[in-house]
Enzyme design. Structure first.
Site, short mmCIF file in Angstrom:
data_model
loop_
_atom_site.label_atom_id
_atom_site.label_comp_id
_atom_site.label_asym_id
_atom_site.label_seq_id
_atom_site.Cartn_x
_atom_site.Cartn_y
_atom_site.Cartn_z
N GLU A 78 35.59 39.91 34.71
CA GLU A 78 36.79 39.57 35.49
C GLU A 78 38.01 40.20 34.86
O GLU A 78 37.90 41.01 33.96
CB GLU A 78 36.94 38.04 35.61
CG GLU A 78 36.95 37.30 34.30
CD GLU A 78 36.84 35.78 34.47
OE1 GLU A 78 36.28 35.32 35.48
OE2 GLU A 78 37.32 35.07 33.58
N ASP B 45 45.90 33.99 30.40
CA ASP B 45 45.68 35.16 31.26
C ASP B 45 46.90 36.08 31.31
O ASP B 45 47.43 36.39 32.38
CB ASP B 45 45.31 34.71 32.69
CG ASP B 45 44.17 33.72 32.70
OD1 ASP B 45 43.31 33.79 31.81
OD2 ASP B 45 44.14 32.85 33.60
#
Ligand code: NAG
Ligand code: NAG
Ligand code: NAG
Ligand code: NAG
Ligand code: NAG
Ligand code: NAG
Ligand code: NAG
Ligand code: NAG
Ligand code: NAG
Ligand code: NAG
Ligand code: NAG
Length: 606
Positions: A211, A37
């Site tokens: 997301e 991420d």
């Protein structure tokens, strides 16, 4: 040794159709091992430096910050999460491999750095939004861990929060809610107060889990970059845009802008990107990827990617008024782009507390030193269980044992009790990691154990240790043994595919009373070997292999393999039941494999 990664930088070409192209080459991943991420920001006023951070899940310290000036060499400079008081709840999290620090966003504005992130407790019910603790960390000195602030909470029932400063001074928080919607509201980043209702601005293109949103403003458009498709094989990056920050947003007809789904690439699950510029005005994206190969598309939990989700870099062309166009991600990146400077490890900032991201470890725990900032614990440490060079034991790290071993109670939770464990990331496909341990006169009771591990999470780890055990077929007394033990019980797999190993050998005579060297080595892209031999001053000792573990027994959900040392009494005698001294911590990177090996055997189960 920093392995050479750049084949040729900025070689000029002349072709008949294009006047002159800047053709450059570099290798992915750009930051290897457990670095999921990614989020990066470029700060011109701090000497044209790029800064990135990552999800750190259960590791403490967490939120590692890396800096670079050439985009190739990255130095760990601080840890955003570095004091237990910042986040006591990290110590209590269950659901080991899926809870913890989630997708941060790192930004710089008016002399200050901001991280927005979430502490997720995935054991709570899906509808119980207290499982997402959202907060802001700030610093005006990113090069020192201690300068990172305490958290400022904000009330958001989702994950992946990202800040955006509009031209007129209004600041927004954009985040992901319920795996369905991207929500946005104006926010006061000093207080955490949301200054308006959360508005649903985008539901994605129809795949699960829109997301990791980030908003960028360019040429009068608000661009909304998201990840979509879930964290595995269908993971990707999509873009949408609007003239109004609250939408309606229209998707790029060319979505996904970044994906490797169903491609033959060694790099899979590419997505979750963040776009930033450089001093030349070029655009770049950092993204996550796993080195797993084509089979990952069909059997993601039976692929070889124990290093987990790593950070890859790709150039982005973004013409005026047009959509951003990403170059596909691969191990060798060649194209019409210019690296910000000639890649050289010496260009990384002098400031900061850590080492280059692919450095080897030669750690001797010298007196009065603190633990290097790239070493970490699993959840919060019991600090009294660690002492560097205590009196009479120079150049060692004293470990006080924990009651819990690496499996903990239930392979999931420590219920607030610590595990005596110090680790680092596996940063190379092939590597060797070893530590010398002392047991003689220190470990005395049954079950006392000091060892090293290759650990994906509490339910997936393989360990080699010196352990006090009662020889089978006898009534005692306890004797030192070399023990090879491990479990692999990920819930993504059928119980028939669970693995357990527990073997022991009486400590060989030549190791009796000596320091014992324990080693984990990735010998090839499929197997880890676990070895033991004589430790101490002698160099290049021959170690004997006592066990093997396959990479597909250490399959990540969200993290990646870490290697480290632990001390435990395996459930008995209380905290700090014994003390042991570890020394000569060594990690040597041997090779980065960046293309699926031609001789890769089909992954099998036995
Ligand atoms: C090559 O890069 C330089 C900057 O380093 C830039 O001035 C030049 O325009 C580039 N050439 C092309 C064809 O993009
Ligand atoms: C949500 O979780 C919190 C923390 O565990 C708990 O105190 C609370 O009762 C839960 N709320 C609901 C509605 O389940
Ligand atoms: C900035 O623009 C937004 C969107 O048009 C508006 O809601 C907000 O009130 C403006 N803020 C200021 C300080 O003008
Ligand atoms: C997202 O989906 C919900 C539920 O179907 C719908 O009410 C909402 O209007 C959608 N939002 C957008 C921005 O399309
Ligand atoms: C980039 O990857 C996508 C998805 O795998 C593929 O459809 C496309 O052809 C690739 N583009 C190039 C230039 O290789
Ligand atoms: C700025 O960065 C360059 C490397 O890109 C380095 O040589 C120089 O010393 C740095 N200057 C400062 C003030 O840090
Ligand atoms: C370590 O620190 C102590 C006290 O701060 C000091 O007395 C001692 O000389 C230092 N030792 C070394 C090797 O620097
Ligand atoms: C005793 O035997 C069991 C079962 O084979 C094995 O798991 C264990 O490691 C052995 N213990 C010792 C001390 O050899
Ligand atoms: C890796 O090494 C193990 C142990 O020697 C061996 O069984 C396996 O076949 C090797 N794998 C590859 C891909 O060479
Ligand atoms: C130990 O092995 C390394 C690498 O093989 C070698 O460079 C070094 O000279 C050896 N040292 C001794 C003392 O044999
Ligand atoms: C861990 O410790 C527990 C006791 O607390 C024990 O039952 C279990 O066998 C141990 N397992 C491993 C793999 O360390």
């Amino acid at each position: 040794m920093h392995l050479p990664r750049v084949l040729a930088a900025a070689a000029a070409l002349i072709s008949s159709t294009v006047l002159a192209q800047n053709v450059s080459t570099y290798h992915n991943p750009i930051i290897t091992g457990f670095h999921p991420d990614p989020t990066c920001t470029f700060v011109a006023e701090l000497n044209n430096t790029f800064f990135c951070t990552f999800s750190s899940f259960l590791t403490f310290p967490g939120l590692p910050i890396y800096a670079s000036r050439d985009l190739i060499n990255w130095k760990l400079i601080s840890n955003g999460l570095n004091r237990a008081e910042q986040l006591p709840a990290l110590g209590l999290l269950p659901r080991g491999s899926t809870s913890g620090i989630y997708a941060p966003t790192l930004r710089y504005r008016d002399g200050k750095f901001y991280i927005l992130t979430t502490l997720a407790n995935q054991a709570l019910y899906g509808t119980n939004y207290t499982r997402f603790d959202n907060f802001i960390l700030t610093t005006t000195n990113i090069y020192q861990s201690s300068h990172w602030s305490d958290p400022v909470r904000f009330d958001f029932p989702g994950i992946d929060p990202s800040p955006f400063w509009d031209d007129n001074g209004t600041t927004y928080m954009t985040g992901s809610y319920n795996g369905i919607e991207i929500l946005q509201a104006p926010i006061d980043l000093d207080t955490g107060e949301l200054l308006g209702p959360l508005v649903d601005i985008w539901n994605g293109t129809g795949l699960p889990s829109p997301e990791a949103p980030h908003i960028y403003k360019k040429d009068g458009w608000y661009y909304l970059l998201t990840a979509e498709g879930g964290t595995r094989e269908r993971h990707r990056s999509n873009v949408a845009r609007s003239k109004n920050i609250f939408g309606p947003y229209e998707g790029d007809p060319a979505n996904p802008v970044l994906s490797t789904y169903l491609s033959p690439s060694y790099f899979q699950a590419v997505g979750h990107s963040d776009i930033f510029t450089d001093a030349l005005g070029q655009y770049w994206a950092i993204a996550l990827a796993v080195r797993a190969g084509y089979s990952y598309n069909f059997d993601p939990y039976n692929s070889l990617f124990p290093m987990g989700r790593e950070a890859v870099l790709t150039p982005v062309k973004w013409a005026t008024g047009d959509w951003p166009r990403y170059q596909n991600v691969s191990g060798i990146m060649t194209g019409d782009f210019v690296l910000p400077q000639h890649p050289d490890p010496s260009t990384v900032p002098m400031e900061g507390e850590g080492v280059l991201s692919e450095s080897n470890d030669v750690i001797d725990f010298p007196p009065n030193s603190s633990l290097p900032s790239h070493l970490f614990h699993w959840r919060l440490p019991v600090t009294k269980n660690y002492a560097v060079s205590p009196p009479g034991h120079s150049n060692t790290l004293r470990l006080g044992s924990s009651v819990l071993n690496l499996t903990s109670f239930d392979a999931d939770s420590t219920r607030g009790a610590g595990q005596t464990f110090l680790a680092r990331r596996q940063a190379h496909s092939l590597f060797r990691f070893s530590v010398d341990v002392e047991y003689d006169g220190l470990l005395t009771r049954e079950g006392e154990e000091v060892g090293v591990t290759a650990l994906q999470d509490q339910a997936q780890h393989f360990d080699i240790s010196v352990a006090m055990l009662i020889p089978n077929g006898t009534d005692g007394p306890v004797q030192p043994h070399i023990r090879f033990r491990g479990i692999s019980t990920t819930s993504y797999r059928l119980p028939s595919r669970f693995k357990y190993v527990d073997e022991a050998w009486a400590l060989p005579d030549e190791l009796r009373g000596q320091q014992v060297r324990l080693q984990v080595e990735a010998v090839n892209t499929t197997h880890y070997a676990f070895s033991a031999g004589l430790g101490g001053a002698v160099v290049n000792n021959t170690l004997g292999v006592f066990g093997w573990a396959r990479g597909n027994y250490l399959v990540p959900y969200y993290s990646g393999v870490v290697v480290g040392a632990y001390a435990t009494s395996n459930g008995r005698y209380g905290e700090s039941a014994f003390e042991t001294y570890i020394s000569r911590w060594r990690y040597t990177g041997i090779e980065q494999v960046i293309e699926l090996p031609a001789d890769q055997q089909p992954i099998y189960w036995d």
